[in-house]
Design a protein around this motif. Sequence first.
Motif, PDB file in Angstrom:
ATOM      1  N   ALA B 192       0.878  -1.182   0.000  1.00  0.00           N
ATOM      2  CA  ALA B 192       0.000   0.000   0.000  1.00  0.00           C
ATOM      3  C   ALA B 192       0.905   1.218   0.000  1.00  0.00           C
ATOM      4  O   ALA B 192       1.953   1.227   0.648  1.00  0.00           O
ATOM      5  CB  ALA B 192      -0.923   0.011   1.211  1.00  0.00           C
ATOM      6  N   SER B 193       0.480   2.220  -0.724  1.00  0.00           N
ATOM      7  CA  SER B 193       1.305   3.419  -0.818  1.00  0.00           C
ATOM      8  C   SER B 193       1.122   4.285   0.427  1.00  0.00           C
ATOM      9  O   SER B 193       0.175   4.103   1.200  1.00  0.00           O
ATOM     10  CB  SER B 193       0.907   4.219  -2.046  1.00  0.00           C
ATOM     11  N   GLN B 194       2.000   5.228   0.561  1.00  0.00           N
ATOM     12  CA  GLN B 194       1.862   6.212   1.639  1.00  0.00           C
ATOM     13  C   GLN B 194       0.492   6.890   1.545  1.00  0.00           C
ATOM     14  O   GLN B 194      -0.171   7.135   2.556  1.00  0.00           O
ATOM     15  CB  GLN B 194       2.984   7.239   1.488  1.00  0.00           C
ATOM     16  N   ALA B 195       0.071   7.166   0.300  1.00  0.00           N
ATOM     17  CA  ALA B 195      -1.186   7.896   0.098  1.00  0.00           C
ATOM     18  C   ALA B 195      -2.404   7.085   0.542  1.00  0.00           C
ATOM     19  O   ALA B 195      -3.442   7.637   0.909  1.00  0.00           O
ATOM     20  CB  ALA B 195      -1.333   8.273  -1.375  1.00  0.00           C
ATOM     21  N   HIS B 196      -2.276   5.743   0.523  1.00  0.00           N
ATOM     22  CA  HIS B 196      -3.391   4.903   0.943  1.00  0.00           C
ATOM     23  C   HIS B 196      -3.722   5.112   2.418  1.00  0.00           C
ATOM     24  O   HIS B 196      -4.882   5.081   2.829  1.00  0.00           O
ATOM     25  CB  HIS B 196      -3.053   3.432   0.679  1.00  0.00           C
ATOM     26  N   TRP B 197      -2.674   5.290   3.233  1.00  0.00           N
ATOM     27  CA  TRP B 197      -2.875   5.415   4.689  1.00  0.00           C
ATOM     28  C   TRP B 197      -1.822   6.381   5.231  1.00  0.00           C
ATOM     29  O   TRP B 197      -0.902   5.981   5.927  1.00  0.00           O
ATOM     30  CB  TRP B 197      -2.759   4.039   5.356  1.00  0.00           C
ATOM     31  N   PRO B 198      -1.988   7.678   4.894  1.00  0.00           N
ATOM     32  CA  PRO B 198      -0.940   8.654   5.210  1.00  0.00           C
ATOM     33  C   PRO B 198      -0.917   9.075   6.668  1.00  0.00           C
ATOM     34  O   PRO B 198       0.009   9.753   7.101  1.00  0.00           O
ATOM     35  CB  PRO B 198      -1.306   9.850   4.314  1.00  0.00           C
ATOM     36  N   GLU B 199      -1.934   8.662   7.432  1.00  0.00           N
ATOM     37  CA  GLU B 199      -2.062   9.148   8.818  1.00  0.00           C
ATOM     38  C   GLU B 199      -1.146   8.425   9.809  1.00  0.00           C
ATOM     39  O   GLU B 199      -1.118   8.773  10.998  1.00  0.00           O
ATOM     40  CB  GLU B 199      -3.518   9.011   9.293  1.00  0.00           C
ATOM     41  N   MET B 200      -0.421   7.407   9.334  1.00  0.00           N
ATOM     42  CA  MET B 200       0.409   6.638  10.267  1.00  0.00           C
ATOM     43  C   MET B 200       1.557   7.501  10.797  1.00  0.00           C
ATOM     44  O   MET B 200       2.276   8.139  10.036  1.00  0.00           O
ATOM     45  CB  MET B 200       0.985   5.408   9.550  1.00  0.00           C
ATOM     46  N   ARG B 201       1.717   7.515  12.117  1.00  0.00           N
ATOM     47  CA  ARG B 201       2.787   8.253  12.766  1.00  0.00           C
ATOM     48  C   ARG B 201       3.670   7.291  13.550  1.00  0.00           C
ATOM     49  O   ARG B 201       3.221   6.195  13.927  1.00  0.00           O
ATOM     50  CB  ARG B 201       2.216   9.302  13.734  1.00  0.00           C
ATOM     51  N   ALA B 202       4.893   7.718  13.794  1.00  0.00           N
ATOM     52  CA  ALA B 202       5.835   6.892  14.558  1.00  0.00           C
ATOM     53  C   ALA B 202       6.587   7.773  15.536  1.00  0.00           C
ATOM     54  O   ALA B 202       7.163   8.792  15.144  1.00  0.00           O
ATOM     55  CB  ALA B 202       6.816   6.193  13.623  1.00  0.00           C
ATOM     56  N   LEU B 203       6.537   7.387  16.799  1.00  0.00           N
ATOM     57  CA  LEU B 203       7.318   8.064  17.836  1.00  0.00           C
ATOM     58  C   LEU B 203       8.438   7.105  18.224  1.00  0.00           C
ATOM     59  O   LEU B 203       8.171   6.003  18.724  1.00  0.00           O
ATOM     60  CB  LEU B 203       6.430   8.374  19.045  1.00  0.00           C
ATOM     61  N   ILE B 204       9.667   7.529  17.965  1.00  0.00           N
ATOM     62  CA  ILE B 204      10.802   6.659  18.278  1.00  0.00           C
ATOM     63  C   ILE B 204      11.368   7.089  19.626  1.00  0.00           C
ATOM     64  O   ILE B 204      11.683   8.263  19.829  1.00  0.00           O
ATOM     65  CB  ILE B 204      11.886   6.746  17.185  1.00  0.00           C
ATOM     66  N   LEU B 205      11.449   6.142  20.544  1.00  0.00           N
ATOM     67  CA  LEU B 205      12.017   6.413  21.870  1.00  0.00           C
ATOM     68  C   LEU B 205      13.446   5.874  21.846  1.00  0.00           C
ATOM     69  O   LEU B 205      13.652   4.651  21.810  1.00  0.00           O
ATOM     70  CB  LEU B 205      11.206   5.720  22.964  1.00  0.00           C
ATOM     71  N   VAL B 206      14.403   6.770  21.844  1.00  0.00           N
ATOM     72  CA  VAL B 206      15.802   6.347  21.740  1.00  0.00           C
ATOM     73  C   VAL B 206      16.347   6.144  23.146  1.00  0.00           C
ATOM     74  O   VAL B 206      16.433   7.088  23.937  1.00  0.00           O
ATOM     75  CB  VAL B 206      16.638   7.382  20.969  1.00  0.00           C
ATOM     76  N   VAL B 207      16.687   4.896  23.441  1.00  0.00           N
ATOM     77  CA  VAL B 207      17.144   4.533  24.782  1.00  0.00           C
ATOM     78  C   VAL B 207      18.599   4.947  24.946  1.00  0.00           C
ATOM     79  O   VAL B 207      19.405   4.811  24.025  1.00  0.00           O
ATOM     80  CB  VAL B 207      16.965   3.017  25.000  1.00  0.00           C
ATOM     81  N   SER B 208      18.911   5.476  26.119  1.00  0.00           N
ATOM     82  CA  SER B 208      20.276   5.944  26.399  1.00  0.00           C
ATOM     83  C   SER B 208      21.277   4.859  26.024  1.00  0.00           C
ATOM     84  O   SER B 208      21.092   3.690  26.340  1.00  0.00           O
ATOM     85  CB  SER B 208      20.414   6.309  27.871  1.00  0.00           C
ATOM     86  N   ALA B 209      22.334   5.289  25.364  1.00  0.00           N
ATOM     87  CA  ALA B 209      23.289   4.374  24.726  1.00  0.00           C
ATOM     88  C   ALA B 209      23.691   3.215  25.626  1.00  0.00           C
ATOM     89  O   ALA B 209      24.059   3.395  26.773  1.00  0.00           O
ATOM     90  CB  ALA B 209      24.517   5.154  24.302  1.00  0.00           C
ATOM     91  N   GLU B 210      23.595   2.054  25.065  1.00  0.00           N
ATOM     92  CA  GLU B 210      24.103   0.855  25.717  1.00  0.00           C
ATOM     93  C   GLU B 210      24.626   0.000  24.571  1.00  0.00           C
ATOM     94  O   GLU B 210      24.025  -0.035  23.501  1.00  0.00           O
ATOM     95  CB  GLU B 210      22.970   0.113  26.439  1.00  0.00           C
ATOM     96  N   LYS B 211      25.740  -0.654  24.807  1.00  0.00           N
ATOM     97  CA  LYS B 211      26.315  -1.451  23.724  1.00  0.00           C
ATOM     98  C   LYS B 211      25.314  -2.529  23.336  1.00  0.00           C
ATOM     99  O   LYS B 211      24.682  -3.134  24.180  1.00  0.00           O
ATOM    100  CB  LYS B 211      27.633  -2.087  24.186  1.00  0.00           C
ATOM    101  N   LYS B 212      25.195  -2.761  22.038  1.00  0.00           N
ATOM    102  CA  LYS B 212      24.269  -3.775  21.547  1.00  0.00           C
ATOM    103  C   LYS B 212      24.726  -5.146  22.047  1.00  0.00           C
ATOM    104  O   LYS B 212      25.911  -5.448  22.073  1.00  0.00           O
ATOM    105  CB  LYS B 212      24.297  -3.749  20.024  1.00  0.00           C
ATOM    106  N   ASP B 213      23.765  -5.957  22.403  1.00  0.00           N
ATOM    107  CA  ASP B 213      24.101  -7.261  22.970  1.00  0.00           C
ATOM    108  C   ASP B 213      24.798  -8.137  21.933  1.00  0.00           C
ATOM    109  O   ASP B 213      25.900  -8.620  22.155  1.00  0.00           O
ATOM    110  CB  ASP B 213      22.831  -7.945  23.470  1.00  0.00           C
ATOM    111  N   VAL B 214      24.170  -8.363  20.823  1.00  0.00           N
ATOM    112  CA  VAL B 214      24.698  -9.242  19.774  1.00  0.00           C
ATOM    113  C   VAL B 214      24.344  -8.592  18.435  1.00  0.00           C
ATOM    114  O   VAL B 214      23.190  -8.219  18.229  1.00  0.00           O
ATOM    115  CB  VAL B 214      24.031 -10.641  19.844  1.00  0.00           C
TER     116      VAL B 214
END
Lengths: 404, 404
Positions: B192-214
């Motif tokens: 589906a294109s962006q125009a089909h459902w343009p209302e989708m929003r995303a809030l990204i919560l960036v967690v304080s830096a921690e080394k990636k596990d794997v």
Amino acid sequence: MAAISESPVYRATTTAPVNIAVIKYWGKRDATLNLPTNSSLSVTLSQRSLRTLTTASCSANYPAADELTLNGKSQDIQSSKRTLACLASLRAHRQELENTDSSLPKLSALPLRIVSENNFPTAAGLASSAAGFAALVRAVADLYKLPQSPTELSRIARQGSGSACRSLMGGYVAWRAGELADGSDSLAEEVASQAHWPEMRALILVVSAEKKDVPSTTGMQTTVATSELFATRANAVVPARMTAIERAIQNRDFPTFAEITMRDSNGFHATCLDSWPPIFYMNDVSRAAVRLVHDINNAVGRNVCAYTFDAGPNAVIYYLEKDSEIVAGTFRSILGTELEGWSGPFYDAVKDIGSGVSLDQVDSRAVHVLKTGLSRVILTGVGEGPVSVEDHLVGEKGEILSTQ
Amino acid sequence: MAAISESPVYRATTTAPVNIAVIKYWGKRDATLNLPTNSSLSVTLSQRSLRTLTTASCSANYPAADELTLNGKSQDIQSSKRTLACLASLRAHRQELENTDSSLPKLSALPLRIVSENNFPTAAGLASSAAGFAALVRAVADLYKLPQSPTELSRIARQGSGSACRSLMGGYVAWRAGELADGSDSLAEEVASQAHWPEMRALILVVSAEKKDVPSTTGMQTTVATSELFATRANAVVPARMTAIERAIQNRDFPTFAEITMRDSNGFHATCLDSWPPIFYMNDVSRAAVRLVHDINNAVGRNVCAYTFDAGPNAVIYYLEKDSEIVAGTFRSILGTELEGWSGPFYDAVKDIGSGVSLDQVDSRAVHVLKTGLSRVILTGVGEGPVSVEDHLVGEKGEILSTQ
């Protein structure tokens, strides 16, 4: 008018142990009968560290309603269907005896007074219901002089609390899921005695109090109903692990025992996370314990320790006595002896151990998280099943006593 | 002696977006070709917030070896088999064109100079490889004036980074796992294109830096090889979810989209935990975000927001624009506007929203953990695919420019 003669007070007192599963019980196929979706296997922990003490008594002098006192508090026995189910089964067995031997006192007709105490704080976050129901069933069975074996009694204890059926025996205990609808083949049995492999030790890391996410009875029903991975665990993964870990126990093969224990704990928590809504019992402190166990095993190049987590954040770490320095020594070195719990008979036996693996070989972030996240440790080991004792919590005249 | 005439510098520049999967890619059936064990589906995020900008150029003036500069740093292209594989495929397509039309300049024979920049810090913990490889493939395809569709190009981008194939399109993009051993049917397509459902929003919560596990490549191979629950996920659970979420997207049915998104994230992390050794990407801050999303949904009595977690602790929370106050408003009220990231075009459009649900209705411990555990937020929404632009990062004479 002559004084009314007092009726006798009959008493029996037992201790019962805590058990910690290495193949987890999670999921009921029948919630009333406490029938599990899969078999499980546990290590019975020593009552020198953790135990429930329970006196069952009965007397015509008592008020008509059965009474139960837990840790000094009177319980509303009528609101506990599970307790009622256990007592009804035990009375029925007593009645069978009385029916076949009319010389026996009619104890089944007398009101019960049951008094129970744990020697460990509820705040320790250790599931006390297993030891509690095992002690209740064992004490009443002793009071009634029932001939049933621990395995036969496990059918009754299971109705109180599923995992209680595994606390009726010592050593290494399997709870066979069974197949029958009435649960008559859902029973616990000792797969190896404490004496077969007495070197098993357990270090319990008690995580600083946090409210439990979801009670286990609710949690397991949610998992069975919603996790799309759960059926694979119950039907395929656990049966293979049961066979493999029983063989490892028979062979005293700790590395295999350890890997299966850790994988089963992880798989159980994976199905919790896969539930809807998701259930989290492990937290960052739990994860730090996982990391350190893997780091210690990697440092020495073999599985010398194994973690397992029940429905809460506390870690139980199994290891063999010969590896006390590597395991308990490393954790003591990380946690410091100021932390409560470096005491007791199992600790006294090894307190002169060194500091284990170099802390250069373990994750420093995990060390920090663990160091700041525990409230105490408990050092214990494999132990025996319930023991009949004379430290009655009910006096000769029926009065409630206390050891506390 | 006449001055040596300079050869022309050919250039093409594109932007490419980040995408965040709602049905997760985890597990390769072929590690060289980056063929997945299961299909996946993602939302392409707006390049007004996050984008990679890449210029591909070629010239006879350049040194013989292809060159790649990422965020100002020259890369050793010869050590990246994945980059080499992408460039070889693109050159082969160009050569086909040149073979059929001899009037075309022989660009396939010229050395490449590729320069790429992200407009977001690597420290944000956002997987930049998807946008990066999509931009590289799109830019070189534009330079070579290749006629292939985005879906056909996705076969090439996939070899750079699996999830890159989904960044060649906007809106809602499925990556079909395919069945063929050569991977020729393992392709991305816009469902589906962006125009089909343009209302989708995303809030990204960036967690304080921690080394990636794997790292994710290692992690997914571990899961495929060791998790006893993984096959159930790949073979049974995900195919059903793909069908259901595509229908939800077609119907713009957010509550269903939300539930599937959350369950798939949980199921993916469950198989990580079930791996051996276990892999943990979510931490206590992630768990707090999960809790708050469930609490907000419970408070309003419907699924207004959905969390998803990639191979790291950051939460991406999807919601519809009409629920900005309930979702973004509640998180802003919890986190405070002092936290970095309450800015940008998506925020500007809603910054006058109220404070969302009462904080009495959400878990206070989770609020505390989240409040103290994030380094920033990013507020964005669904967006379009790669866009051809004239902001070249290589000058007319082949010199490297920079927007930074």
